[in-house]
Design a protein around this motif. Structure first.
Motif, PDB file in Angstrom:
ATOM      1  N   ALA A  67       0.846  -1.197   0.000  1.00 46.35           N
ATOM      2  CA  ALA A  67       0.000   0.000   0.000  1.00 46.35           C
ATOM      3  C   ALA A  67       0.880   1.244   0.000  1.00 46.35           C
ATOM      4  CB  ALA A  67      -0.895  -0.016   1.227  1.00 46.35           C
ATOM      5  N   LYS A  70      -2.260   4.288   2.532  1.00 44.07           N
ATOM      6  CA  LYS A  70      -2.684   3.089   3.263  1.00 44.07           C
ATOM      7  C   LYS A  70      -4.099   3.137   3.814  1.00 44.07           C
ATOM      8  CE  LYS A  70       2.075   2.123   4.429  1.00 44.07           C
ATOM      9  NZ  LYS A  70       2.312   1.064   3.438  1.00 44.07           N
ATOM     10  N   TYR A  71      -4.608   1.943   3.995  1.00 46.09           N
ATOM     11  CA  TYR A  71      -5.882   1.683   4.681  1.00 46.09           C
ATOM     12  C   TYR A  71      -5.527   1.464   6.144  1.00 46.09           C
ATOM     13  CZ  TYR A  71      -8.956  -2.300   6.190  1.00 46.09           C
ATOM     14  OH  TYR A  71      -9.751  -3.187   6.853  1.00 46.09           O
ATOM     15  N   TRP A  72      -6.004   2.335   7.007  1.00 47.59           N
ATOM     16  CA  TRP A  72      -5.727   2.128   8.433  1.00 47.59           C
ATOM     17  C   TRP A  72      -6.891   2.703   9.228  1.00 47.59           C
ATOM     18  CZ3 TRP A  72      -2.724  -1.378  10.282  1.00 47.59           C
ATOM     19  CH2 TRP A  72      -2.391  -1.386  11.637  1.00 47.59           C
ATOM     20  N   LYS A  74     -11.257   1.300  10.245  1.00 49.62           N
ATOM     21  CA  LYS A  74     -12.500   0.837   9.608  1.00 49.62           C
ATOM     22  C   LYS A  74     -13.684   1.642  10.113  1.00 49.62           C
ATOM     23  CE  LYS A  74     -10.851  -3.873  10.306  1.00 49.62           C
ATOM     24  NZ  LYS A  74     -10.446  -4.769   9.283  1.00 49.62           N
ATOM     25  N   SER A  86      -7.544   3.761  -0.530  1.00 47.78           N
ATOM     26  CA  SER A  86      -6.125   3.382  -0.441  1.00 47.78           C
ATOM     27  C   SER A  86      -5.647   2.962  -1.831  1.00 47.78           C
ATOM     28  CB  SER A  86      -5.936   2.241   0.570  1.00 47.78           C
ATOM     29  OG  SER A  86      -6.776   1.155   0.251  1.00 47.78           O
ATOM     30  N   SER A 160      -2.431 -11.710   3.869  1.00 48.11           N
ATOM     31  CA  SER A 160      -3.895 -11.848   3.934  1.00 48.11           C
ATOM     32  C   SER A 160      -4.518 -11.314   2.647  1.00 48.11           C
ATOM     33  CB  SER A 160      -4.465 -11.152   5.161  1.00 48.11           C
ATOM     34  OG  SER A 160      -4.231  -9.762   5.079  1.00 48.11           O
ATOM     35  N   SER A 192     -10.316  -9.786   4.106  1.00 47.91           N
ATOM     36  CA  SER A 192      -9.239  -8.886   4.538  1.00 47.91           C
ATOM     37  C   SER A 192      -9.340  -7.662   3.627  1.00 47.91           C
ATOM     38  CB  SER A 192      -7.906  -9.602   4.332  1.00 47.91           C
ATOM     39  OG  SER A 192      -6.857  -8.675   4.293  1.00 47.91           O
ATOM     40  N   GLY A 193      -9.360  -6.478   4.227  1.00 47.58           N
ATOM     41  CA  GLY A 193      -9.580  -5.273   3.433  1.00 47.58           C
ATOM     42  C   GLY A 193      -8.641  -5.175   2.246  1.00 47.58           C
ATOM     43  N   SER A 194      -7.348  -5.382   2.505  1.00 45.97           N
ATOM     44  CA  SER A 194      -6.364  -5.196   1.433  1.00 45.97           C
ATOM     45  C   SER A 194      -6.505  -6.234   0.319  1.00 45.97           C
ATOM     46  CB  SER A 194      -4.946  -5.230   2.014  1.00 45.97           C
ATOM     47  OG  SER A 194      -4.769  -6.408   2.770  1.00 45.97           O
ATOM     48  N   ARG A 197      -7.820  -5.202  -3.095  1.00 41.83           N
ATOM     49  CA  ARG A 197      -6.905  -4.648  -4.105  1.00 41.83           C
ATOM     50  C   ARG A 197      -6.160  -5.749  -4.855  1.00 41.83           C
ATOM     51  NH1 ARG A 197      -5.004  -0.947   0.459  1.00 41.83           N
ATOM     52  NH2 ARG A 197      -3.389  -2.540   0.455  1.00 41.83           N
ATOM     53  N   SER A 246      -3.393  -6.612  11.956  1.00 44.97           N
ATOM     54  CA  SER A 246      -3.857  -5.305  11.499  1.00 44.97           C
ATOM     55  C   SER A 246      -5.288  -5.014  11.947  1.00 44.97           C
ATOM     56  CB  SER A 246      -3.725  -5.188   9.976  1.00 44.97           C
ATOM     57  OG  SER A 246      -4.217  -6.328   9.367  1.00 44.97           O
ATOM     58  N   MET A 250      -5.680  -1.592  13.850  1.00 46.08           N
ATOM     59  CA  MET A 250      -6.520  -0.493  13.336  1.00 46.08           C
ATOM     60  C   MET A 250      -7.578  -0.076  14.340  1.00 46.08           C
ATOM     61  SD  MET A 250      -7.568  -1.455   9.491  1.00 46.08           S
ATOM     62  CE  MET A 250      -6.381  -2.388   8.584  1.00 46.08           C
ATOM     63  N   MET A 297       1.010   6.760   9.067  1.00 47.94           N
ATOM     64  CA  MET A 297       0.276   5.595   9.580  1.00 47.94           C
ATOM     65  C   MET A 297       0.976   5.011  10.811  1.00 47.94           C
ATOM     66  SD  MET A 297      -0.075   1.777   8.136  1.00 47.94           S
ATOM     67  CE  MET A 297       0.612   0.867   9.503  1.00 47.94           C
ATOM     68  N   ASP A 337       4.184  -1.800   5.762  1.00 50.84           N
ATOM     69  CA  ASP A 337       2.806  -2.064   6.192  1.00 50.84           C
ATOM     70  C   ASP A 337       2.821  -2.493   7.665  1.00 50.84           C
ATOM     71  OD1 ASP A 337       1.256  -1.212   3.987  1.00 50.84           O
ATOM     72  OD2 ASP A 337       1.960  -2.919   2.825  1.00 50.84           O
ATOM     73  N   ALA A 338       1.808  -3.226   8.100  1.00 50.35           N
ATOM     74  CA  ALA A 338       1.717  -3.517   9.536  1.00 50.35           C
ATOM     75  C   ALA A 338       2.647  -4.670   9.901  1.00 50.35           C
ATOM     76  CB  ALA A 338       0.281  -3.827   9.900  1.00 50.35           C
TER      77      ALA A 338
HETATM   78  O1  PMV Z   1      -6.100  -6.001   4.965  1.00 50.98           O
HETATM   79  P1  PMV Z   1      -5.573  -5.966   6.335  1.00 50.98           P
HETATM   80  O2  PMV Z   1      -6.664  -6.108   7.354  1.00 50.98           O
HETATM   81  O3  PMV Z   1      -4.488  -6.970   6.541  1.00 50.98           O
HETATM   82  O4  PMV Z   1      -4.923  -4.519   6.578  1.00 50.98           O
HETATM   83  C1  PMV Z   1      -3.861  -4.025   5.820  1.00 50.98           C
HETATM   84  C2  PMV Z   1      -3.276  -2.822   6.465  1.00 50.98           C
HETATM   85  C3  PMV Z   1      -2.017  -2.260   5.846  1.00 50.98           C
HETATM   86  O5  PMV Z   1      -1.301  -3.265   5.165  1.00 50.98           O
HETATM   87  C4  PMV Z   1      -1.112  -1.697   6.934  1.00 50.98           C
HETATM   88  C5  PMV Z   1      -2.310  -1.116   4.897  1.00 50.98           C
HETATM   89  C6  PMV Z   1      -2.896  -1.478   3.567  1.00 50.98           C
HETATM   90  O6  PMV Z   1      -3.544  -0.594   2.980  1.00 50.98           O
HETATM   91  O7  PMV Z   1      -2.680  -2.596   3.077  1.00 50.98           O
END
Ligand code: PMV
Length: 382
Positions: A67, A70-72, A74, A86, A160, A192-194, A197, A246, A250, A297, A337-338
């Motif tokens: 990312a 970033k997505y951080w 919810k 993101s 993820s 998983s949010g990411s 993408r 994450s 978050m 972030m 990232d995280a």
């Molecule tokens: O998709 P998750 O829940 O693993 O969160 C991803 C969070 C970051 O990798 C830190 C940022 C992102 O946008 O991928």
């Protein structure tokens, strides 16, 4: 409108002939589905004409992403709906393979990650994702699931993302569901949010959306991988899973950092800068925005209570090496990232030199070479 059945057969052939080569960049293109997005209402069944050819088995692979904006945080934890949009680059070579078989003889889901039975919390997550697919498709059988990644998982390398993108593609194929790219992305987002993408290749934006049910929160491709010949170097500074995932990170940040509103305020400008930089292939603009967004972030995570520190000494040493490479005229920029791993962007022709510069840094265990990669792809099984 092409019927789902005809389209599905055509797609099967296309994925077979696409040959899974790196040049095969597209994700799904199910024009039969009219761009309709499945509501994120778990009870809603897909229309019968969109569940076709229940094959029972499906396999797919997808790649991780880094990312840049970033997505951080919810706005809805159950549906994985983000506060912000993101943008990421899909990472060639950092891959997860997923195979799903719905099997009438199974009493419960059988779930394997890298050859080992899933632990209780992992199993719960994977099974509830399968439940979502079972509800939407009407398939009631339990499933045998095999997931394999070729890079350290749960360590801040977006495993993820590749896992749920591949899993969603394999499981929906096995259940005979006919989804658009956007629908698949919205579905992968639930795992998983990411992962929303990683359904797409190249340069990808996940739109935050506004709808409460998440129907407008999915990813879209900004540019295909071949748009920009960027080099990406990944410095692995720890292989073990991170202490705080994450999801929890978050939630804690959004609730407990006094700076969280500031993060939301500054994020939009970074998002815009990253988008513009990709459009015109401006590495300095991209890299500066990505570093700034990454540091913001991690700053907001650090100011959560209790604080979240994802870095180790190797992480910091790599960041400093990137800055010193830049002083020497190498166009290199980092993002993290995280987790403790560092991803470095640079011109492709400098990738080997950057990798050499990073290998000698104390705390670096492994260096992986990557570049913009392709979206999720079906793999023919049997
Ligand atoms: O998709 P998750 O829940 O693993 O969160 C991803 C969070 C970051 O990798 C830190 C940022 C992102 O946008 O991928």
């Amino acid at each position: 409108m092409t019927s789902c059945r005809a389209q599905d057969i055509r797609l099967t052939e296309r994925f077979r002939t696409a040959g899974q080569g790196p040049e095969s960049t597209s994700a799904f293109d199910l024009s039969c589905c009219d761009g309709r997005i499945i509501a994120d209402n778990d009870e809603r069944r897909l229309a019968p004409d969109r569940v076709v050819n229940v094959m029972g088995s499906g396999a797919a692979r997808a790649q991780a992403n880094v990312a840049l904006a970033k997505y951080w945080g919810k706005r809805n934890e159950a549906l994985n709906l983000p506060y912000t949009g993101s943008i990421s680059i899909t990472l060639a070579g950092l891959e997860t393979f997923a195979q799903v078989d719905f099997d009438a003889s199974l009493q419960s889901d059988s779930l394997e990650l890298n050859g080992v039975a899933a632990k209780q919390d992992e199993a719960r997550k994977l099974s509830s994702f399968l439940d979502l697919i079972r509800r939407q498709s009407g398939v009631s059988r339990r499933a045998r699931v095999e997931l394999r990644s070729n890079f350290p998982v749960a360590a801040g390398l977006a495993s993820s993302a590749s896992t749920f993108a591949a899993f969603a593609a394999a499981a929906t194929r096995a259940a005979g569901m006919c989804l658009t790219d956007q629908e698949l992305s919205a579905l992968a987002r639930r795992g998983s949010g990411s992962a929303a993408r990683s359904v797409f290749g190249g340069f990808v934006e996940w739109l935050a959306g506004e709808a409460d049910d998440g129907t407008d929160s999915y990813a879209t491709q900004l540019a295909p991988p071949e748009h920009w010949d960027l080099g990406i170097v990944v410095a692995v500074t720890a292989a073990e899973p991170k202490a705080v995932g994450s999801r929890e990170g978050m939630a804690r940040t959004a609730k407990e950092s006094p700076f969280f509103p500031v993060w939301l305020q500054v994020h939009d400008a970074d998002l815009e800068a990253v988008r513009a930089a990709i459009r015109v292939r401006d590495l300095a603009l991209l890299g500066q925005a990505a570093e700034r967004n990454c540091l913001a972030m991690h700053a907001v995570a650090l100011t959560a209570r209790p604080p979240l520190l994802y870095w180790n000494p190797g992480t910091i040493a790599v960041m400093q090496r990137v800055w010193s490479l830049r002083e020497q005229g190498v166009e290199a920029y980092f993002s993290i990232d995280a987790g403790p791993q560092v991803k470095i962007l640079c011109p492709m022709e400098q990738r080997d030199a950057v990798a050499d510069g990073i290998r000698g840094v104390a705390g670096v265990q492994r260096v992986l070479l990557s570049q913009p990669g392709s979206g999720v792809q079906h793999v023919e099984v049997g």
